[in-house]
Scaffold this motif. Structure first.
Motif, mmCIF file in Angstrom:
data_model
loop_
_atom_site.group_PDB
_atom_site.id
_atom_site.type_symbol
_atom_site.label_atom_id
_atom_site.label_comp_id
_atom_site.label_asym_id
_atom_site.label_seq_id
_atom_site.Cartn_x
_atom_site.Cartn_y
_atom_site.Cartn_z
ATOM 1 N N GLN A 1 -7.107 60.027 54.165
ATOM 2 C CA GLN A 1 -5.755 59.994 53.636
ATOM 3 C C GLN A 1 -5.295 58.093 53.764
ATOM 4 O OE1 GLN A 1 -3.016 63.063 52.747
ATOM 5 N NE2 GLN A 1 -1.251 61.438 52.142
ATOM 6 N N GLN B 1 -3.107 54.525 55.573
ATOM 7 C CA GLN B 1 -2.270 54.544 56.130
ATOM 8 C C GLN B 1 -2.174 53.319 57.074
ATOM 9 O OE1 GLN B 1 -2.981 56.825 60.285
ATOM 10 N NE2 GLN B 1 -5.159 55.795 60.427
ATOM 11 N N VAL C 1 -1.071 51.315 60.464
ATOM 12 C CA VAL C 1 -1.371 51.178 61.238
ATOM 13 C C VAL C 1 -0.224 49.085 61.800
ATOM 14 C CG1 VAL C 1 -2.304 51.289 63.634
ATOM 15 C CG2 VAL C 1 -2.989 52.952 61.711
ATOM 16 N N TYR D 1 8.137 48.900 62.018
ATOM 17 C CA TYR D 1 8.214 49.421 60.947
ATOM 18 C C TYR D 1 7.248 48.791 59.919
ATOM 19 C CZ TYR D 1 9.683 53.091 63.145
ATOM 20 O OH TYR D 1 10.136 55.265 64.692
ATOM 21 N N VAL E 1 4.752 54.426 52.024
ATOM 22 C CA VAL E 1 4.145 54.712 52.988
ATOM 23 C C VAL E 1 5.210 53.485 54.394
ATOM 24 C CG1 VAL E 1 1.338 54.511 53.249
ATOM 25 C CG2 VAL E 1 2.723 55.128 51.191
ATOM 26 N N TRP E 2 4.267 54.627 55.127
ATOM 27 C CA TRP E 2 5.394 54.311 56.229
ATOM 28 C C TRP E 2 4.017 54.015 57.120
ATOM 29 C CZ3 TRP E 2 9.962 52.000 56.809
ATOM 30 C CH2 TRP E 2 11.032 51.879 55.847
ATOM 31 N N GLY E 3 4.430 53.043 58.414
ATOM 32 C CA GLY E 3 3.341 53.173 59.834
ATOM 33 C C GLY E 3 4.085 53.864 60.920
ATOM 34 N N GLN E 4 3.423 53.936 61.901
ATOM 35 C CA GLN E 4 4.584 55.183 62.854
ATOM 36 C C GLN E 4 5.183 53.830 63.185
ATOM 37 O OE1 GLN E 4 1.094 52.936 63.178
ATOM 38 N NE2 GLN E 4 1.836 52.179 64.976
#
Length: 121
Positions: free
Chosen positions: A1, A3, A5, A92, A110-113
């Motif tokens: 999936q 992502q 970062v 973010y 879609v988002w990063g942490q």
């Protein structure tokens, strides 16, 4: 999936600079507008900067901030100069399923942490 970062955050003195990096993994963002938002605990997430798929359109809310991208590296950057204590937040990056950027967080899927930026006086 796929992502996103983020990296590059840290503790810096007021007046200093940081370059934040948003690297996409398992996700090709070359056809997507991308954005940076920031959030402080107890407050709403706020728009910082965004860039179109090609980099030809940028939208930056705060002075001293620059957004850029390298589609060959599947990466987006946020350069922050002349940092102030009020820039302290979690930053973010986010992907929009469109080529043109927006300041609306709900248009990004879609988002990063996040990466923490802390600016000391």
């Amino acid at each position: 999936q796929g992502q996103l970062v983020e990296s590059g955050g840290g503790l810096v003195q007021a007046g200093g600079s940081l370059r934040l990096t948003c690297a996409a993994s398992g996700l090709d963002i070359s056809d997507n507008a991308m954005a940076w938002f920031r959030q402080v605990p107890g407050k709403e997430r706020e728009f910082v900067a965004a860039i179109s798929w090609s980099g030809g359109i940028t939208d930056v809310y705060y002075s001293g901030f620059t957004v850029s991208r390298d589609n060959a590296k599947n990466t987006v950057y946020l350069q922050i100069n002349s940092l102030k204590p009020e820039d302290t937040a979690t930053y973010y990056c986010a992907r929009r399923p469109a080529v043109i950027p927006s300041r609306r967080a709900d248009l990004y899927d879609v988002w990063g942490q996040g990466t923490q930026v802390t600016v000391s006086p």
